[in-house]
Motif scaffolding. Structure first.
Motif, PDB file in Angstrom:
ATOM      1  N   GLN A  94       1.186  -0.910   0.210  1.00  0.00           N
ATOM      2  CA  GLN A  94      -0.140   0.085  -0.096  1.00  0.00           C
ATOM      3  C   GLN A  94       1.257   1.536  -0.008  1.00  0.00           C
ATOM      4  N   GLU A  95       2.045   1.068   0.254  1.00  0.00           N
ATOM      5  CA  GLU A  95       2.787   2.388   0.729  1.00  0.00           C
ATOM      6  C   GLU A  95       3.247   2.953  -0.131  1.00  0.00           C
ATOM      7  N   LEU A  96       3.774   1.974  -1.203  1.00  0.00           N
ATOM      8  CA  LEU A  96       4.087   1.881  -2.374  1.00  0.00           C
ATOM      9  C   LEU A  96       3.153   2.631  -3.900  1.00  0.00           C
ATOM     10  N   TRP A  97       2.046   1.605  -3.149  1.00  0.00           N
ATOM     11  CA  TRP A  97       1.089   2.429  -4.374  1.00  0.00           C
ATOM     12  C   TRP A  97       0.818   4.071  -3.995  1.00  0.00           C
ATOM     13  N   ASN A  98       0.748   4.211  -2.856  1.00  0.00           N
ATOM     14  CA  ASN A  98       0.738   5.194  -2.156  1.00  0.00           C
ATOM     15  C   ASN A  98       1.360   6.074  -3.491  1.00  0.00           C
ATOM     16  N   ALA A  99       2.765   6.303  -3.652  1.00  0.00           N
ATOM     17  CA  ALA A  99       3.281   6.928  -4.461  1.00  0.00           C
ATOM     18  C   ALA A  99       2.873   6.996  -6.063  1.00  0.00           C
ATOM     19  N   GLY A 100       2.054   6.235  -6.642  1.00  0.00           N
ATOM     20  CA  GLY A 100       2.609   5.557  -7.885  1.00  0.00           C
ATOM     21  C   GLY A 100       2.983   4.664  -8.171  1.00  0.00           C
ATOM     22  N   CYS A 101       3.730   4.082  -7.467  1.00  0.00           N
ATOM     23  CA  CYS A 101       4.878   3.154  -7.924  1.00  0.00           C
ATOM     24  C   CYS A 101       4.018   1.793  -8.733  1.00  0.00           C
ATOM     25  N   GLN A 102       4.242   1.734 -10.144  1.00  0.00           N
ATOM     26  CA  GLN A 102       3.717   0.441 -10.383  1.00  0.00           C
ATOM     27  C   GLN A 102       3.315  -1.260 -10.678  1.00  0.00           C
ATOM     28  N   MET A 103       4.930  -1.575 -10.126  1.00  0.00           N
ATOM     29  CA  MET A 103       5.087  -2.921 -10.111  1.00  0.00           C
ATOM     30  C   MET A 103       5.574  -3.051  -9.079  1.00  0.00           C
TER      31      MET A 103
ATOM     32  N   ILE B  72      -3.665  -7.530   0.916  1.00  0.00           N
ATOM     33  CA  ILE B  72      -3.919  -6.709   0.525  1.00  0.00           C
ATOM     34  C   ILE B  72      -3.608  -6.326  -1.019  1.00  0.00           C
ATOM     35  N   CYS B  73      -2.696  -7.435  -1.550  1.00  0.00           N
ATOM     36  CA  CYS B  73      -2.116  -7.477  -2.834  1.00  0.00           C
ATOM     37  C   CYS B  73      -3.868  -8.347  -3.828  1.00  0.00           C
ATOM     38  N   ASP B  74      -3.444  -8.925  -3.370  1.00  0.00           N
ATOM     39  CA  ASP B  74      -4.910  -9.990  -3.820  1.00  0.00           C
ATOM     40  C   ASP B  74      -6.185  -9.306  -4.385  1.00  0.00           C
ATOM     41  N   GLY B  75      -6.734  -8.377  -2.876  1.00  0.00           N
ATOM     42  CA  GLY B  75      -8.130  -7.684  -2.166  1.00  0.00           C
ATOM     43  C   GLY B  75      -7.989  -6.706  -4.062  1.00  0.00           C
ATOM     44  N   PHE B  76      -6.870  -5.748  -3.816  1.00  0.00           N
ATOM     45  CA  PHE B  76      -6.361  -4.556  -4.438  1.00  0.00           C
ATOM     46  C   PHE B  76      -6.930  -5.431  -5.958  1.00  0.00           C
ATOM     47  N   PHE B  77      -6.717  -6.652  -6.531  1.00  0.00           N
ATOM     48  CA  PHE B  77      -6.340  -6.737  -7.729  1.00  0.00           C
ATOM     49  C   PHE B  77      -7.810  -7.828  -8.120  1.00  0.00           C
ATOM     50  N   ARG B  78      -8.447  -7.506  -7.691  1.00  0.00           N
ATOM     51  CA  ARG B  78      -9.948  -8.723  -7.491  1.00  0.00           C
ATOM     52  C   ARG B  78     -10.361  -8.067  -8.125  1.00  0.00           C
ATOM     53  N   GLN B  79      -9.702  -6.522  -8.386  1.00  0.00           N
ATOM     54  CA  GLN B  79     -10.813  -5.828  -9.362  1.00  0.00           C
ATOM     55  C   GLN B  79     -11.003  -5.359 -11.030  1.00  0.00           C
ATOM     56  N   ASN B  80     -11.550  -5.009 -11.263  1.00  0.00           N
ATOM     57  CA  ASN B  80     -11.412  -4.805 -13.063  1.00  0.00           C
ATOM     58  C   ASN B  80     -10.814  -5.994 -13.643  1.00  0.00           C
ATOM     59  N   GLY B  81     -11.334  -7.553 -13.396  1.00  0.00           N
ATOM     60  CA  GLY B  81     -11.531  -8.673 -14.210  1.00  0.00           C
ATOM     61  C   GLY B  81     -10.375  -9.152 -14.276  1.00  0.00           C
TER      62      GLY B  81
ATOM     63  N   VAL C 129      -7.869  10.283   1.548  1.00  0.00           N
ATOM     64  CA  VAL C 129      -8.095   9.518   0.271  1.00  0.00           C
ATOM     65  C   VAL C 129      -8.704   8.317   0.021  1.00  0.00           C
ATOM     66  N   PRO C 130     -10.437   8.878   0.128  1.00  0.00           N
ATOM     67  CA  PRO C 130     -10.695   7.030  -0.054  1.00  0.00           C
ATOM     68  C   PRO C 130     -10.550   6.250  -1.415  1.00  0.00           C
ATOM     69  N   GLU C 131      -9.913   7.628  -2.417  1.00  0.00           N
ATOM     70  CA  GLU C 131      -9.145   6.544  -3.414  1.00  0.00           C
ATOM     71  C   GLU C 131      -8.454   5.437  -3.534  1.00  0.00           C
ATOM     72  N   LEU C 132      -7.578   5.652  -2.103  1.00  0.00           N
ATOM     73  CA  LEU C 132      -5.936   4.435  -2.321  1.00  0.00           C
ATOM     74  C   LEU C 132      -6.897   4.072  -0.652  1.00  0.00           C
ATOM     75  N   ALA C 133      -7.930   3.771  -0.815  1.00  0.00           N
ATOM     76  CA  ALA C 133      -7.878   2.806   0.918  1.00  0.00           C
ATOM     77  C   ALA C 133      -8.083   1.424   0.560  1.00  0.00           C
ATOM     78  N   MET C 134      -7.399   0.505   1.151  1.00  0.00           N
ATOM     79  CA  MET C 134      -7.980  -0.256   1.502  1.00  0.00           C
ATOM     80  C   MET C 134      -9.288  -1.115   2.200  1.00  0.00           C
ATOM     81  N   LEU C 135     -10.283  -1.954   2.218  1.00  0.00           N
ATOM     82  CA  LEU C 135     -10.741  -2.481   3.549  1.00  0.00           C
ATOM     83  C   LEU C 135     -10.373  -3.739   3.723  1.00  0.00           C
TER      84      LEU C 135
END
Length: 762
Positions: free
Chosen positions: A566-575, A589-598, A694-700
């Motif tokens: 999460q802290e690296l995504w907050n800075a826009g790091c892609q990989m 967190i990683c699995d939950g984040f990439f569960r979206q968008n197919g 900043v809800p756009e970057l928040a994970m639950l």
């Protein structure tokens, strides 16, 4: 569907033979190969094994845990034993999550075919089950477990034992009352249908009944207008409620008369709440729903570290299976550490460690086969090249011949003049990331400016210094004990020509802006990236709007543990590369984040992380919007599993912890109190509240734990999702295991509400 399985069990020849049982060889390694008797149980859902026919049987696996069945030719282990066993007689049972594969060798090709076809048939049937069919099968499984003497009936003593197994402690008199009410045949025992009646009495959910009656005028049904009111008022389906209401009734109402009258019964209402439409994860976010036409640098990319490892990075096993698993879960950047191997064939492993080796050719073959099975968006091969000139030529030959047209051959700078292509433009393409020559002649003028610290780097025994991957991004060195001599790079032009994303050393953000091009990419250790976020967070964000960054875990993580991405995504790091073989909070967190968008491996960054002139700083964000207040009422739990076998005689005391991950100011945790001795239908009825900037970057992350005053609370299950994919209202959260597999029908029932923070009086 359960009846369909039963029908097939009595008619399908493969399944009939599997129920009789077969002697097969179970293979774990080249040296561990033992005969075992495998038999499909009469439920059609479980396979048991014994040392011999008629021996003491033990559960081997459940059909619901099986992802697929592979032929022997596709098994790395069975191929290594091809001289001992014909590959046609072997097959592999592949499980969901991180459970190891099961390699089996039958006594004949025909017997192997019987098991492969039969297992795949059952897997297909189970995969197509709906919510009610799953529940029917789940009840059947419990009935068989409770029916100790296997006579098709359950006494009250067996029922009491079953309640304990189901994680429930109930008053003796009340349980006996329900038992008698269900004993319609008045035999003093319960047959299967009577057991279902008993179960429904057990699982009457007062909280659902109360909610139903709040919106129903007569307490018996929800009319179409009443259901629309519920969807608009509670579920916040304001735009879609009228159209959705009728669709949900047709999908969830069990009675045909209810569907004709456009009304929802109590059972239909519960079915809706337990369905995907009533899930906390918004169904709109499940397919590919984002704009896929922006530059690659505008996306977070699901990335793997040391992809070849299925264990730790000191002496763990290297396996092609690591690549297959990563690719099948939607990973779009995999790492290949390649070294000189015997007989002129490059090998893949974790250098200077005791990890096992695999041929580079096998890795590329697996990549070619599985690259686009889950996602057809571009795959990045991150190549860490340690090979000699001769074996680099072999690398180039394998990449070209095996990947063929999948490998992007046209240079990126020829596709677009100023920015990276989009995932849409690169569909079905594999991009090679690595070192690249400017011309056919080695060019080290720029690299020579970079000073490397002197160090004693004899081949390391089971240890990797954290800076090693950064050194790998530089040119090769001749390392001499006590001193070093720098040589010109000996990068093979044939391999260099295949590189689309050029790896370059990072000096500073101003240096990158002045000297680097959009198709060049730098790698950062986790500590280096964290320091840059603290020292120059806004510059890092701006840098990541136009150039790709890869972050990798510390070399000191010898157990292959993970950092929080999460802290690296907050800075826009892609990989942000993860050790995908290691379960835990970070992978949740990683699995939950990439569960979206197919599950396509690409997630579009928020607009403030895509704007080259952005003022956003991940440590000190200034949001143009008001803070949002998230209120979560944790209401109840359903059929929570008993997960600690050492506490077999105990019943869980569950509590729910809710965690928010995002920018530092938004990261918080709260939990409910625990419910004593009830994992079957615990009720909490507690409210938790969070303030998020900043809800756009928040994970639950919702975690259910078993309270233990003597030691650490035991993990029961979890579910993690992005804030932007969360639905408001009354929602079920279907729990996952530590490995990310379903714990069906375990769930928690919550109410979600989001509102803007009210203005304070000046």
């Amino acid at each position: 569907m359960a009846s369909v399985i039963q029908d097939r069990l009595t008619t399908d020849q493969d399944l009939l033979q599997m129920q009789e049982g077969m002697l097969m060889r179970k293979v774990r390694s080249k040296s561990w190969k033992k005969l075992r008797y495998f038999r499909l149980q009469k439920d059609g859902m479980t396979v048991w094994h014994a040392r011999q026919a008629g021996g003491n049987e033990k559960p081997s696996f459940s059909i619901s845990d099986v992802e697929m069945v592979r032929k022997g030719h596709d098994s790395e282990l069975l191929r290594s034993l091809a001289e001992e066993f014909p590959l046609e007689q072997g097959f592999t049972v592949v499980f969901h999550g991180r459970r190891s594969n099961l390699d089996l060798v039958a006594n004949s090709v025909e017997e192997a075919q019987t098991w492969m076809q039969g297992l795949q048939l059952l897997v297909d049937l189970v995969t197509s089950m709906d919510q009610q069919e799953w529940l029917d099968q789940w009840l059947k499984d419990w009935f068989q477990r409770g029916d100790k003497n296997q006579d098709g009936r359950m006494s009250f003593t067996e029922i009491q034992r079953l309640l304990h197994l189901m994680n429930m402690e109930m008053d003796h008199e009340y349980a006996f009352h329900l038992f008698q009410a269900a004993d319609i045949s008045q035999t003093g025992t319960l047959e299967r249908e009577e057991f279902v009646h008993f179960y429904k009495s057990l699982t009457k959910r007062k909280e659902i009944r109360k909610l139903f009656e709040n919106f129903s005028a007569d307490g018996k049904k929800l009319t179409l207008l009443e259901f629309v009111d519920f969807l608009q008022g509670e579920q916040k389906e304001k735009d879609y409620a009228p159209g959705c209401a009728l669709e949900f009734i047709n999908r969830c109402e069990p009675s045909d008369s209810g569907k004709l009258r456009h009304v929802l019964s109590m059972d239909g209402f519960l079915s809706y709440l337990c369905s995907k439409d009533g899930d906390i994860f918004n169904p709109v976010c499940l397919p590919v729903y984002q704009d896929m036409t922006q530059p690659l640098s505008h996306y977070f990319i699901n990335s793997s570290h040391n992809t070849y490892l299925v264990g730790d990075q000191l002496c763990g096993q290297s396996s092609v299976e690591g690549y297959i698993r990563a690719l099948k879960r939607g990973c779009r950047c995999v790492e290949v550490d390649v070294w000189d191997g015997p007989n002129g064939e490059p090998i893949v492993y974790h250098g200077h460690t005791l990890t096992s080796r695999i041929p580079f050719k096998d890795v590329v073959t697996a990549v070619a086969q599985y690259a686009f099975q889950t996602s057809d968006y571009p795959l990045i091969l991150s190549l860490e090249n340690h090979c000699s000139w001769e074996q680099q030529q072999t690398l180039a030959q394998h990449l070209t011949e095996i990947l063929g047209e999948q490998l992007l051959s046209a240079p990126l700078e020829g596709l677009l003049p100023t920015q990276l292509p989009s995932p849409e433009q690169l569909r079905g393409k594999i991009l090679l990331k690595g070192k690249k020559l400017e011309t056919c002649e080695p060019d080290v003028e720029e690299e020579d400016k970079e000073e490397e610290p002197e160090c004693d780097l004899e081949p390391l025994q089971g240890t990797q210094v954290e800076s090693e991957p950064e050194l790998q991004e530089q040119e090769p060195f001749l390392r001499i004990k006590g001193k070093k001599k720098k040589l010109k790079p000996i990068l093979c032009p044939a391999l260099s020509a295949l590189v689309s994303l050029k790896s370059v050393p990072f000096h500073s953000f101003s240096h990158s802006k002045e000297h680097y091009r959009f198709y060049e990419t730098s790698s950062f250790s986790e500590s280096k990236a964290r320091n840059l976020i603290k020292e120059a967070g806004n510059e890092f964000v701006q840098h990541n709007t136009w150039q790709l960054s890869r972050v990798y875990p510390s070399g000191l993580r010898t157990d292959s543990s993970n950092y929080n991405p999460q802290e690296l995504w907050n800075a826009g790091c892609q990989m942000v590369a993860m050790n995908m073989q290691t379960a835990g909070l970070e992978m949740d967190i990683c699995d939950g984040f990439f569960r979206q968008n197919g599950v396509c491996g690409y997630v579009l960054k928020p607009d403030f992380l895509r704007d080259a002139q952005t003022f956003f700083h991940p440590e000190r964000p200034i949001s143009p919007y008001k803070a949002q207040i998230l209120t979560i009422q944790v209401i109840s739990g359903q059929q929570l599993p008993k997960v600690n076998n050492t506490k077999e005689k105990s019943i869980v005391d569950p509590l729910v912890k809710v965690e928010v991950f995002g920018i530092p100011a938004d990261t918080a945790r709260q939990e409910t109190s625990y419910v004593e001795n009830n994992g079957f239908n615990p009720y909490w009825g507690q409210t938790l509240s969070f303030r998020v900037l900043v809800p756009e970057l928040a994970m639950l992350r919702f975690v259910v734990k078993d309270y233990d005053w003597k030691s650490r609370n035991d993990f029961i299950g979890q579910f993690t999702l992005p804030w932007t994919c969360m639905q408001q209202g009354y929602r079920h959260i279907h729990l996952l295991s530590r490995d990310g597999t379903s714990l069906h029908p375990a769930s928690i029932f919550v109410h979600i509400s989001i509102r803007e923070e009210p203005e304070t009086e000046s």
